[in-house]
Design an enzyme around this catalytic site. Sequence first.
Site, PDB file in Angstrom:
ATOM      1  N   CYS A 113       0.817  -1.226   0.000  1.00  9.89           N
ATOM      2  CA  CYS A 113       0.000   0.000   0.000  1.00  9.89           C
ATOM      3  C   CYS A 113       0.846   1.269   0.000  1.00  9.89           C
ATOM      4  O   CYS A 113       0.336   2.353  -0.275  1.00  9.89           O
ATOM      5  CB  CYS A 113      -0.937   0.000   1.200  1.00  9.89           C
ATOM      6  SG  CYS A 113      -1.941  -1.484   1.269  1.00  9.89           S
ATOM      7  N   HIS A 254      -3.483   6.884   2.625  1.00 10.57           N
ATOM      8  CA  HIS A 254      -3.877   5.598   2.050  1.00 10.57           C
ATOM      9  C   HIS A 254      -5.235   5.234   2.642  1.00 10.57           C
ATOM     10  O   HIS A 254      -5.455   5.352   3.842  1.00 10.57           O
ATOM     11  CB  HIS A 254      -2.830   4.539   2.393  1.00 10.57           C
ATOM     12  CG  HIS A 254      -3.295   3.150   2.141  1.00 10.57           C
ATOM     13  ND1 HIS A 254      -3.848   2.774   0.937  1.00 10.57           N
ATOM     14  CD2 HIS A 254      -3.321   2.049   2.934  1.00 10.57           C
ATOM     15  CE1 HIS A 254      -4.190   1.500   1.002  1.00 10.57           C
ATOM     16  NE2 HIS A 254      -3.886   1.036   2.205  1.00 10.57           N
ATOM     17  N   ASN A 284     -10.194  -0.337  -0.055  1.00 16.74           N
ATOM     18  CA  ASN A 284      -8.733  -0.277  -0.024  1.00 16.74           C
ATOM     19  C   ASN A 284      -8.194  -0.786  -1.357  1.00 16.74           C
ATOM     20  O   ASN A 284      -8.360  -1.961  -1.674  1.00 16.74           O
ATOM     21  CB  ASN A 284      -8.247  -1.150   1.150  1.00 16.74           C
ATOM     22  CG  ASN A 284      -6.733  -1.161   1.294  1.00 16.74           C
ATOM     23  OD1 ASN A 284      -6.003  -0.767   0.391  1.00 16.74           O
ATOM     24  ND2 ASN A 284      -6.268  -1.655   2.430  1.00 16.74           N
TER      25      ASN A 284
HETATM   26  O1  UT7 Z   1      -3.856  -1.455   3.673  1.00 13.57           O
HETATM   27  C1  UT7 Z   1      -2.797  -1.989   4.373  1.00 13.57           C
HETATM   28  C2  UT7 Z   1      -2.926  -1.959   5.818  1.00 13.57           C
HETATM   29  N1  UT7 Z   1      -4.151  -2.542   6.257  1.00 13.57           N
HETATM   30  C3  UT7 Z   1      -4.769  -2.034   7.266  1.00 13.57           C
HETATM   31  O2  UT7 Z   1      -4.329  -1.050   7.783  1.00 13.57           O
HETATM   32  C4  UT7 Z   1      -5.997  -2.738   7.773  1.00 13.57           C
HETATM   33  C5  UT7 Z   1      -5.986  -2.712   9.248  1.00 13.57           C
HETATM   34  N2  UT7 Z   1      -7.052  -3.456   9.915  1.00 13.57           N
HETATM   35  C6  UT7 Z   1      -8.357  -3.118   9.876  1.00 13.57           C
HETATM   36  O3  UT7 Z   1      -8.779  -2.270   9.124  1.00 13.57           O
HETATM   37  C7  UT7 Z   1      -9.267  -3.782  10.884  1.00 13.57           C
HETATM   38  O4  UT7 Z   1      -8.482  -4.495  11.803  1.00 13.57           O
HETATM   39  C8  UT7 Z   1     -10.339  -4.733  10.271  1.00 13.57           C
HETATM   40  C9  UT7 Z   1     -11.391  -3.899   9.580  1.00 13.57           C
HETATM   41  C10 UT7 Z   1      -9.695  -5.684   9.289  1.00 13.57           C
HETATM   42  C11 UT7 Z   1     -11.008  -5.516  11.384  1.00 13.57           C
HETATM   43  O5  UT7 Z   1     -11.558  -4.632  12.364  1.00 13.57           O
HETATM   44  P1  UT7 Z   1     -11.261  -4.843  13.925  1.00 13.57           P
HETATM   45  O6  UT7 Z   1     -12.015  -3.818  14.619  1.00 13.57           O
HETATM   46  O7  UT7 Z   1      -9.773  -4.852  14.110  1.00 13.57           O
HETATM   47  O8  UT7 Z   1     -11.894  -6.244  14.206  1.00 13.57           O
HETATM   48  P2  UT7 Z   1     -11.210  -7.600  14.738  1.00 13.57           P
HETATM   49  O9  UT7 Z   1     -10.329  -8.192  13.693  1.00 13.57           O
HETATM   50  O10 UT7 Z   1     -10.636  -7.376  16.100  1.00 13.57           O
HETATM   51  O11 UT7 Z   1     -12.477  -8.532  14.896  1.00 13.57           O
HETATM   52  C12 UT7 Z   1     -13.544  -8.257  15.831  1.00 13.57           C
HETATM   53  C13 UT7 Z   1     -14.643  -9.295  15.653  1.00 13.57           C
HETATM   54  C14 UT7 Z   1     -14.127 -10.728  15.647  1.00 13.57           C
HETATM   55  O12 UT7 Z   1     -15.090 -11.536  16.285  1.00 13.57           O
HETATM   56  P3  UT7 Z   1     -14.917 -11.992  17.832  1.00 13.57           P
HETATM   57  O13 UT7 Z   1     -13.617 -12.726  17.878  1.00 13.57           O
HETATM   58  O14 UT7 Z   1     -14.888 -10.703  18.602  1.00 13.57           O
HETATM   59  O15 UT7 Z   1     -16.129 -12.820  18.060  1.00 13.57           O
HETATM   60  C15 UT7 Z   1     -14.071 -11.090  14.185  1.00 13.57           C
HETATM   61  O16 UT7 Z   1     -14.186 -12.470  13.950  1.00 13.57           O
HETATM   62  O17 UT7 Z   1     -15.275  -9.116  14.382  1.00 13.57           O
HETATM   63  C16 UT7 Z   1     -15.274 -10.350  13.656  1.00 13.57           C
HETATM   64  N3  UT7 Z   1     -15.172 -10.045  12.214  1.00 13.57           N
HETATM   65  C17 UT7 Z   1     -16.263  -9.781  11.470  1.00 13.57           C
HETATM   66  N4  UT7 Z   1     -17.583  -9.733  11.758  1.00 13.57           N
HETATM   67  C18 UT7 Z   1     -18.434  -9.415  10.762  1.00 13.57           C
HETATM   68  C19 UT7 Z   1     -14.082  -9.964  11.433  1.00 13.57           C
HETATM   69  N5  UT7 Z   1     -14.404  -9.640  10.176  1.00 13.57           N
HETATM   70  C20 UT7 Z   1     -15.763  -9.522  10.177  1.00 13.57           C
HETATM   71  C21 UT7 Z   1     -16.705  -9.211   9.166  1.00 13.57           C
HETATM   72  N6  UT7 Z   1     -18.018  -9.163   9.508  1.00 13.57           N
HETATM   73  N7  UT7 Z   1     -16.346  -8.936   7.900  1.00 13.57           N
END
Ligand code: UT7
Length: 333
Positions: A113, A254, A284
């Site tokens: 990215c 980004h 993204n």
């Molecule tokens: O571009 C290059 C760099 N990339 C980035 O900078 C991306 C950075 N990361 C992010 O944008 C975020 O971490 C995400 C959007 C990918 C995820 O958001 P988060 O707030 O960090 O969520 P998490 O991974 O901590 O997951 C929280 C919960 C989990 O469930 P439990 O374990 O709490 O029951 C996940 O399994 O949300 C669940 N989850 C979803 N639920 C519904 C993960 N993906 C999804 C989804 N829909 N698509």
Amino acid sequence: MYAAFRSIGAYIPTKILTNADLEVMVDTTDEWITKRTGIKERRIAAKDETTSDMGMKAAEIAIQRSGLKKSQIDMLICATISPDYFCMPSTATIIATKLGLEKVTAFDVSAACTGFVYALSIAKAFIESGMKKNVLIIGAEKLSAITDYTDRGTCILFGDGAGAAVISATEDKKQAIIDIHTGSDGSFADLLMTPNGGSGSAHDELDREKASCFMKMKGNETFKVAVRTLTNDVVSILKENNIQSSEIKHFVPHQANYRIIKAVGDALALQDEQVVLTVEKYGNTSGASIPMAINDIYESGRLQEGDLMLLDAFGGGLTWGSALVPFAGIAHH
Ligand code: UT7
């Protein structure tokens, strides 16, 4: 000799993938995606449309808006993690041929990215050293080709598209790109990677996953490092150049996640009108996201000659970068 950011162009695929579409494909909801990422929809390239097709279309516009002839372009850099072909030939050489640029220096940059900011820094260095005069830099991605649409942790984030810019030599210091920071830390490689398909992966098992180049991401850990790293980086580039955040006309980050953009913007005490947001409609698009966002403000009339932009990016590698860039506009001879 200084390097000036002359022109911008982009190509936005027509097909739209909405959060409602994704609700049918994986266990997710529009509400979750909107709240956690700010994304509503993303663009998806046609089946037979390649990264070079999109890069070429963005580049045509950037060249036309630069006021230069194609024959004046003496280097082409393409930032991509979704090249037409893995290993070779580079997507840059394919784009160069599609554009009709003969014998131009052309190569790809692999910085995920952050690729566009890396390409910008290379263009600046070549121009300031006197080795090149007009460098075409392109960020082009067909991320749909390397996205696993059964993995809800990644497939809700990524989209396709391309952006391009012409960077030219100038003697006018007011037009000069002020500074660019780039960095990396490979000890975080496993946070965001395509683990299969390269010499680092085992090839003994040819199942669907092993044969693919799907992205894998530890989202939450990546998120935390992104906020910390980007905040430190933008604060330091402003401080080193003695520039106040109020002097930034357009903060062009980004477009990975609205929450990351908001956190970095808040750390700089930026007003909403300074922050450029396209994440809602394009998701993204990795190396293409910054030039697509700059093109958005150009086409809507928000970007004017002399406006100071602050770019920042973060991605797989891990890599990061920031840049202080006045928009120079067309060359006045
Ligand atoms: O571009 C290059 C760099 N990339 C980035 O900078 C991306 C950075 N990361 C992010 O944008 C975020 O971490 C995400 C959007 C990918 C995820 O958001 P988060 O707030 O960090 O969520 P998490 O991974 O901590 O997951 C929280 C919960 C989990 O469930 P439990 O374990 O709490 O029951 C996940 O399994 O949300 C669940 N989850 C979803 N639920 C519904 C993960 N993906 C999804 C989804 N829909 N698509």
